[in-house]
Enzyme design. Structure first.
Site, short mmCIF file in Angstrom:
data_model
loop_
_atom_site.label_atom_id
_atom_site.label_comp_id
_atom_site.label_asym_id
_atom_site.label_seq_id
_atom_site.Cartn_x
_atom_site.Cartn_y
_atom_site.Cartn_z
N ASP A 195 -35.77 4.29 -21.37
CA ASP A 195 -36.40 5.74 -20.79
C ASP A 195 -37.19 5.06 -19.51
OD1 ASP A 195 -36.90 8.58 -19.40
OD2 ASP A 195 -38.01 8.66 -21.90
N HIS A 368 -41.36 12.53 -23.33
CA HIS A 368 -40.51 10.89 -23.16
C HIS A 368 -42.47 10.04 -23.45
CE1 HIS A 368 -37.43 12.30 -20.75
NE2 HIS A 368 -38.43 13.12 -20.69
#
Length: 555
Positions: A195, A368
């Protein structure tokens, strides 16, 4: 043992060069698996479009080879495309419990639940799908039951992180299984597909518990009714809001369809613990003094139909905003939503409410990984190759630089694009060709029937307006039998532009007379002449280019 000349094909169908619409295809020999099936938000110039999903033409052409769709977690950018794709691909879905229930809610709306084949898999379990073996690994994110995948292929192991962070003090679910990631690194990881969303942010992402502590502070000192908006899928955040309310002996009401659904599902599955007597029906909440209540609502992105938007614009049936309210925006803006969020905040201020929305207030933390966690992922898995996923173009290249800083050779780092075929062997990673890819636009119940031409017309109409020229002609003689009529929409207000309307009619008359003199009787040619002349006049006189639609009525 795999032939060293064998190739694993990795084909991103979404999530590269953009935020959202995540979908990645893994193909070896005759077998294909898909990781995630997300949707994206429409751009501001996509008039009337509700959602954007990946183009799955390649998968449809190879439907018999697709062994399953593996979903990392339950956010829209990873599950939003499932109902649309399942209408074209009858394949099983493998995912964790909460994600499975969220997908079922979507499939119910589309009347597809009975046909769907959804298998619930726990973190730590492994699923065999053709030649692929997919291990589910617990990871932290802003939604429960998020996982990364260790995908074992005939040429090596791939670690596909999905969205992740490493939270050492999570609200629920325990810390990410970094031990297992380290074991995989020691066993040997061929490629890491991580990611990239927060790769531009230094340091570590903050723990979700930091937000809970801030809720405690705000709730304890406030004498106002408290209204909190956050992402409906953030169960840990909602739990902390409820816990903070319970400590202050406040009653909690829930409003907004998606918030109500997630509360029901998470409570039934045991992901949320609600103290007795805290939760109340919104209608009964009216009987409690306002300063003893908390309302949790949808609308963190300013969505027009959301509960908070309806409150701000006095359209909510149960809640009227006034000076006695404290509104807490516990979220960050998804790129592209800034204007709609600001509009709602302005309306709330105009009604006298106190609004806390600044990120500096510690009311939101990202789900994140930031730079140090991304470095940790590379250090743990020790990959031979790194292929960044999930991010806009600058993020992917920044992630590539971070991988170089971690000692990954530049030739072993590949920044790719949507539809590009990545061929991965035990010796190299390179692009080799492309497949059909792009964006499929969802407009109401229509999927893919709005293309670039329609969008261009919608933009043209929005920017310049439209003029319809109605010409009544005799089918027998080809003569104009009545005065041409001009109708405008989104162009000018007629009463303020009588001179302009008169000039437009003059241009239409001249065009028709020219056609008559040149013996042009073909209706398509007549309409073309009227359109061309009127368009030229308007641009020359007022520098505007509305859409012009000549219509001939046969009498």
């Amino acid at each position: 043992m795999a032939n060293k000349t064998s190739k694993l094909r990795i084909i991103p169908l979404g999530g590269l060069g953009e935020i959202g619409k995540n979908m990645t295809v893994y193909e070896y020999g005759r077998d294909i698996i898909v990781v995630d099936c997300g949707m994206g938000f429409p751009d501001t110039d996509m008039y009337g479009i509700d959602a954007v999903i990946p183009d799955t033409t390649y998968l449809e052409e190879n439907a018999g080879r697709v062994k399953g769709i593996f979903i990392t977690h339950g956010h829209e950018d990873h599950i939003g495309g499932v109902p649309y794709v399942l209408k074209r691909l009858n394949v099983p879905i493998y995912t964790t419990r909460l994600t499975a229930e969220l997908i079922k809610l979507k499939l119910e709306e589309h009347r597809l639940l009975k046909k769907a084949k959804i298998q619930v898999v726990d973190a730590g379990q492994t699923i065999q799908a053709g030649c692929f073996s997919v291990e589910f690994i617990h990871i932290n994110h802003s939604i429960a039951d998020a996982v990364s995948f260790a995908i074992r292929t005939p040429i090596g192991t791939i670690v596909h992180t999905g969205d992740f962070k490493i939270d050492v003090t999570p609200v629920a679910g325990g810390m990410a299984d970094i031990v297992r990631l380290g074991q995989l690194g020691n066993e040997g990881v061929l490629a890491l597909l991580p990611d990239s969303t927060n790769v531009e942010k230094p340091g570590h992402s903050d723990s979700e518990r930091k937000v809970g502590a801030r809720f405690d502070e705000l709730f304890k000192d406030s004498e106002k009714r408290i209204i909190v908006t956050t992402f409906a899928s953030n169960i840990g955040r909602i739990q902390q809001i409820i816990d903070a309310a319970a400590k202050c002996k406040r009653k909690v009401g829930i409003t907004g369809r998606s918030m109500e659904n997630i509360m029901r599902v998470s409570t039934e599955l045991g992901y949320m613990n609600i103290p007795d007597g805290v939760l109340m029906d919104m209608n009964k909440l009216k009987s409690v003094p306002k300063n003893k209540t908390v309302i949790i609502t949808t609308g963190s992105q300013g969505e027009e139909m959301s509960a908070l938007h309806r409150m701000a614009f006095s359209e909510h049936k149960q809640v009227d905003i006034d000076a006695g309210d404290l509104i807490i925006m516990s979220s960050s803006a998804i790129p592209g939503n800034e204007l709609t969020i600001t509009r709602v905040i302005d309306e709330l201020f105009a009604k006298g409410a106190e609004v806390i929305y600044n990120r500096a207030d510690n009311l939101h933390v990202s789900g994140h990984a930031c730079q140090e966690e991304l470095k940790m992922m590379i250090a743990l898995t020790k990959p031979q190759f790194v292929i960044p996923l999930h991010g806009e173009t600058r993020m992917l290249f920044r992630h590539a630089r971070l991988a170089r800083e971690m000692g990954i050779p530049p030739r072993n780092i590949l920044v790719s694009g949507i539809g590009h075929v990545i061929e991965l062997s035990q010796k190299s990673a390179r692009e080799n060709g492309e497949v059909t890819s792009g964006r499929v636009l969802v407009d109401g119940s229509g999927v893919g029937d709005v293309g670039s031409v329609v969008l261009r017309d919608r933009k043209h109409l929005a920017d310049e307006g439209m003029i319809v020229v109605i010409i009544t002609m005799s089918g027998d003689t080809g003569r104009v039998v009545s005065e041409p009529e001009i109708v405008t929409r989104g162009f000018v207000y007629i009463k303020e532009a009588e001179d302009l309307m008169g000039e437009m009619k003059r241009v239409v008359h001249e065009s028709l007379r020219t056609c008559d003199e040149q013996r042009i009787t073909d209706w398509a040619s007549i309409k073309g002449k009227v359109k061309s002349n009127l368009s030229g006049y308007l641009y020359k006189s007022i520098r505007r280019s509305p859409m012009i639609l000549p219509v001939i009525i046969d009498v």
